[in-house]
Scaffold this motif. Structure first.
Motif, mmCIF file in Angstrom:
data_model
loop_
_atom_site.group_PDB
_atom_site.id
_atom_site.type_symbol
_atom_site.label_atom_id
_atom_site.label_comp_id
_atom_site.label_asym_id
_atom_site.label_seq_id
_atom_site.Cartn_x
_atom_site.Cartn_y
_atom_site.Cartn_z
ATOM 1 N N ALA A 1 5.910 -1.166 -7.815
ATOM 2 C CA ALA A 1 6.447 -2.205 -8.713
ATOM 3 C C ALA A 1 7.711 -1.767 -9.446
ATOM 4 O O ALA A 1 8.707 -2.486 -9.461
ATOM 5 N N SER A 2 7.700 -0.562 -10.029
ATOM 6 C CA SER A 2 8.840 -0.140 -10.854
ATOM 7 C C SER A 2 10.003 0.399 -10.026
ATOM 8 O O SER A 2 11.024 0.811 -10.575
ATOM 9 N N VAL A 3 9.834 0.407 -8.708
ATOM 10 C CA VAL A 3 10.898 0.891 -7.816
ATOM 11 C C VAL A 3 11.441 -0.285 -6.998
ATOM 12 O O VAL A 3 12.625 -0.360 -6.689
ATOM 13 N N CYS A 4 10.551 -1.204 -6.679
ATOM 14 C CA CYS A 4 10.850 -2.213 -5.672
ATOM 15 C C CYS A 4 10.792 -3.644 -6.225
ATOM 16 O O CYS A 4 11.807 -4.293 -6.398
ATOM 17 N N LYS A 5 9.564 -4.096 -6.523
ATOM 18 C CA LYS A 5 9.352 -5.496 -6.924
ATOM 19 C C LYS A 5 10.182 -5.889 -8.145
ATOM 20 O O LYS A 5 10.704 -7.002 -8.220
ATOM 21 N N ILE A 6 10.309 -4.957 -9.060
ATOM 22 C CA ILE A 6 11.040 -5.215 -10.303
ATOM 23 C C ILE A 6 12.443 -5.792 -10.049
ATOM 24 O O ILE A 6 12.944 -6.618 -10.807
ATOM 25 N N THR A 7 13.053 -5.382 -8.938
ATOM 26 C CA THR A 7 14.429 -5.816 -8.659
ATOM 27 C C THR A 7 14.526 -7.323 -8.405
ATOM 28 O O THR A 7 15.611 -7.883 -8.407
ATOM 29 N N GLU A 8 13.369 -7.948 -8.165
ATOM 30 C CA GLU A 8 13.391 -9.401 -7.954
ATOM 31 C C GLU A 8 13.513 -10.164 -9.262
ATOM 32 O O GLU A 8 13.756 -11.366 -9.270
ATOM 33 N N PHE A 9 13.313 -9.467 -10.380
ATOM 34 C CA PHE A 9 13.267 -10.169 -11.662
ATOM 35 C C PHE A 9 14.369 -9.781 -12.636
ATOM 36 O O PHE A 9 14.454 -10.337 -13.721
ATOM 37 N N LEU A 10 15.182 -8.803 -12.281
ATOM 38 C CA LEU A 10 16.268 -8.374 -13.175
ATOM 39 C C LEU A 10 17.501 -8.026 -12.349
ATOM 40 O O LEU A 10 17.365 -7.566 -11.210
ATOM 41 N N PRO A 11 18.706 -8.214 -12.913
ATOM 42 C CA PRO A 11 19.882 -7.682 -12.232
ATOM 43 C C PRO A 11 19.689 -6.170 -12.075
ATOM 44 O O PRO A 11 19.360 -5.497 -13.053
ATOM 45 N N SER A 12 19.887 -5.646 -10.856
ATOM 46 C CA SER A 12 19.464 -4.262 -10.602
ATOM 47 C C SER A 12 20.599 -3.394 -10.078
ATOM 48 O O SER A 12 21.407 -3.847 -9.265
ATOM 49 N N TYR A 13 20.618 -2.160 -10.545
ATOM 50 C CA TYR A 13 21.725 -1.248 -10.222
ATOM 51 C C TYR A 13 21.204 0.136 -9.867
ATOM 52 O O TYR A 13 20.107 0.527 -10.261
ATOM 53 N N SER A 14 22.046 0.880 -9.166
ATOM 54 C CA SER A 14 21.710 2.275 -8.888
ATOM 55 C C SER A 14 22.235 3.145 -10.032
ATOM 56 O O SER A 14 23.227 2.796 -10.676
ATOM 57 N N GLY A 15 21.568 4.283 -10.245
ATOM 58 C CA GLY A 15 21.992 5.215 -11.289
ATOM 59 C C GLY A 15 22.867 6.324 -10.726
ATOM 60 O O GLY A 15 23.106 6.402 -9.510
ATOM 61 N N LEU A 16 23.337 7.191 -11.594
ATOM 62 C CA LEU A 16 24.301 8.225 -11.205
ATOM 63 C C LEU A 16 23.705 9.245 -10.239
ATOM 64 O O LEU A 16 24.332 9.639 -9.256
ATOM 65 N N GLN A 17 22.467 9.698 -10.530
ATOM 66 C CA GLN A 17 21.842 10.712 -9.689
ATOM 67 C C GLN A 17 21.517 10.134 -8.309
ATOM 68 O O GLN A 17 21.713 10.784 -7.292
ATOM 69 N N LEU A 18 21.044 8.894 -8.297
ATOM 70 C CA LEU A 18 20.732 8.246 -7.018
ATOM 71 C C LEU A 18 21.994 8.134 -6.159
ATOM 72 O O LEU A 18 21.983 8.452 -4.964
ATOM 73 N N ASP A 19 23.098 7.725 -6.790
ATOM 74 C CA ASP A 19 24.365 7.628 -6.045
ATOM 75 C C ASP A 19 24.769 8.987 -5.469
ATOM 76 O O ASP A 19 25.150 9.094 -4.303
ATOM 77 N N THR A 20 24.662 10.027 -6.305
ATOM 78 C CA THR A 20 25.040 11.380 -5.861
ATOM 79 C C THR A 20 24.196 11.823 -4.670
ATOM 80 O O THR A 20 24.705 12.361 -3.693
ATOM 81 N N GLU A 21 22.885 11.586 -4.777
ATOM 82 C CA GLU A 21 21.981 12.047 -3.710
ATOM 83 C C GLU A 21 22.290 11.344 -2.385
ATOM 84 O O GLU A 21 22.340 11.970 -1.335
ATOM 85 N N ILE A 22 22.508 10.044 -2.464
ATOM 86 C CA ILE A 22 22.758 9.309 -1.224
ATOM 87 C C ILE A 22 24.069 9.744 -0.596
ATOM 88 O O ILE A 22 24.149 9.965 0.615
ATOM 89 N N GLN A 23 25.089 9.903 -1.433
ATOM 90 C CA GLN A 23 26.379 10.341 -0.880
ATOM 91 C C GLN A 23 26.250 11.701 -0.204
ATOM 92 O O GLN A 23 26.743 11.908 0.902
ATOM 93 N N ALA A 24 25.559 12.618 -0.865
ATOM 94 C CA ALA A 24 25.419 13.965 -0.301
ATOM 95 C C ALA A 24 24.616 13.926 1.002
ATOM 96 O O ALA A 24 24.987 14.572 1.983
ATOM 97 N N LEU A 25 23.532 13.171 1.019
ATOM 98 C CA LEU A 25 22.713 13.136 2.240
ATOM 99 C C LEU A 25 23.442 12.430 3.382
ATOM 100 O O LEU A 25 23.276 12.797 4.546
#
Ligand code: 3PG
Ligand code: MG
Length: 392
Positions: free
Chosen positions: A153-177
């Motif tokens: 819920a707090s990772v997935c479903k929640i995004t259906e009910f609020l404007p949702s964004y990625s955070g700084l660490q998530l962006d860094t991890e994805i770019q590196a991987l």
């Protein structure tokens, strides 16, 4: 995927911030702080933008039940002292919370919700629960890449009910991987260990086509040893893995990937026992396999020596007791040695792997360290991660 950095005005906006503060805790004491240190940038960013922050995290696997020993209190306190602030941990039932009851004093900037996995609705990705969470805030930020393989819920479903964004660490991890997976030099080796057998054993088969060598250590190795007819005593293992292992070996032949697993082990009668090295046919009914043995270490070192790229997730043994951490330490030391002369590109991932590296001061001696374990492996598989898909 939109990054929170693209939102121009966050002043007084209530941000539901999903973090992965699932750090190793023993007797209420945090054993490794890396995951906490990595999310300080997003919190400082939001504070600077004058946002109001509601932190959501889990620790452990309480399976929908309140478990005192899995309270986020030690983590909340630790974070508070790092940020030089008193942060309130809200233990009140989430369904009883109302937006207007939160942040009643103007200088209050951060609130911390108690372990989100105390609610069974979390792992069920429940609609109503997500709605209730969403009602507390104006927008949602996922800075928990390491949880993004969970359709919760707090990772997935929640995004259906609020404007949702990625955070700084998530962006860094994805770019590196992304960089790691697009610029691979062969031979490439993957070391998979740890204790979450059910999460990982199904992943191995899908990794085989991408790797020259896969080294299986930790809990999953016990399953392989048992499959090969060895007694593993009372060691941890997963039930009903025969078909998965059949497929691992079949697929590895097809793709010419070498699968390597322990040839000797270190056992104890319990987690605090004195370590004893044993060959595979000496394991007794009341033994626990707690580390890899010296012959196995030697072979793994040779494989690392011949590799140009190395990805590692999951310790080789019960590293929480230093008597059984030797295998993990030796693997780490070899990688660090090769890194020094630039003869390997090394990436490590996962909470426990990070804890191992920190114990021997090796964390910054890898090319990249991801806070993610399971998510890291699923990303390598090329799978869509539910939490990332939800942000898209
Ligand atoms: C992790 O430690 O990898 C994440 O916090 C996810 O934990 P989980 O495997 O219990 O879902
Ligand atoms: Mg973990």
């Amino acid at each position: 995927m939109k990054s929170i950095t693209e939102v121009s005005n966050l002043e007084n906006k209530r941000v539901l911030l999903r973090l992965d503060l699932n750090v190793p805790i023993k007797n209420q004491e945090i054993q490794d702080e890396t995951r906490i240190l990595k999310i300080l940038p997003i919190i400082n960013f939001l504070i600077k933008k004058k946002a109001k922050i509601i932190i959501i995290s889990h620790v452990g696997r309480p399976k929908g039940k309140i478990q005192k020993e899995l309270s986020l209190m030690p983590i909340c306190k630790n974070l508070g002292s790092k940020l030089n602030r008193d942060i309130e941990l809200i233990s009140k039932n989430i369904y009883e919370l109302k937006k207007n009851d939160l942040f009643t004093s103007i200088d209050e900037e951060i609130l911390f919700l108690e372990n989100i996995r105390f609610y069974s609705e979390e792992e069920k990705n429940d609609d109503n629960f997500s709605k209730q969470l969403a009602s507390l805030a104006d927008l949602y930020v996922n800075d928990a890449f390491s949880c993004s393989h969970r359709a919760h819920a707090s990772v997935c479903k929640i995004t259906e009910f609020l404007p949702s964004y990625s955070g700084l660490q998530l962006d860094t991890e994805i770019q590196a991987l992304k960089k790691v997976t697009s610029e691979i030099k062969k031979p490439i080796t993957c070391i998979i260990g740890g204790s979450k057998i059910s999460t990982k054993i199904g992943i191995i088969k899908n990794l085989i086509p991408k790797f020259d060598n896969i080294i299986i250590v930790g809990g999953m190795a016990n399953n392989i040893l048992e499959y090969n007819g060895h007694s593993i005593g009372k060691s941890i293992k997963e039930d009903n893995c025969k078909d998965v292992i059949d497929e691992i070996f079949k697929t590895s032949k097809k793709f010419n990937c070498s699968i390597f697993y322990p040839e000797d082990v270190v056992v104890g009668k319990n987690l605090t026992d004195t370590p004893r090295i044993k060959s595979l046919n000496e394991i007794e009914n009341n033994d626990l396999i707690l580390d890899i043995g010296p012959k196995t270490i030697e072979k793994i070192i040779l494989i690392i020596e011949s590799s140009k790229t190395l990805l590692w997730n999951g310790p080789a043994g019960y590293f929480e007791n230093v008597n059984f951490a030797n295998g993990s330490f030796e693997i780490a030391k070899k990688i660090v040695e090769k890194n020094k002369n630039n003869s390997i590109y090394s990436v490590a991932g996962g909470g426990d792997t990070i804890a191992v590296l920190n114990q021997i001061d090796a964390l910054d001696k890898f090319n990249f360290v991801s806070t993610a374990g399971g998510a890291f492996l699923e990303y390598l598989e090329g799978k869509d991660l539910p939490g990332i898909t939800a942000l898209n």
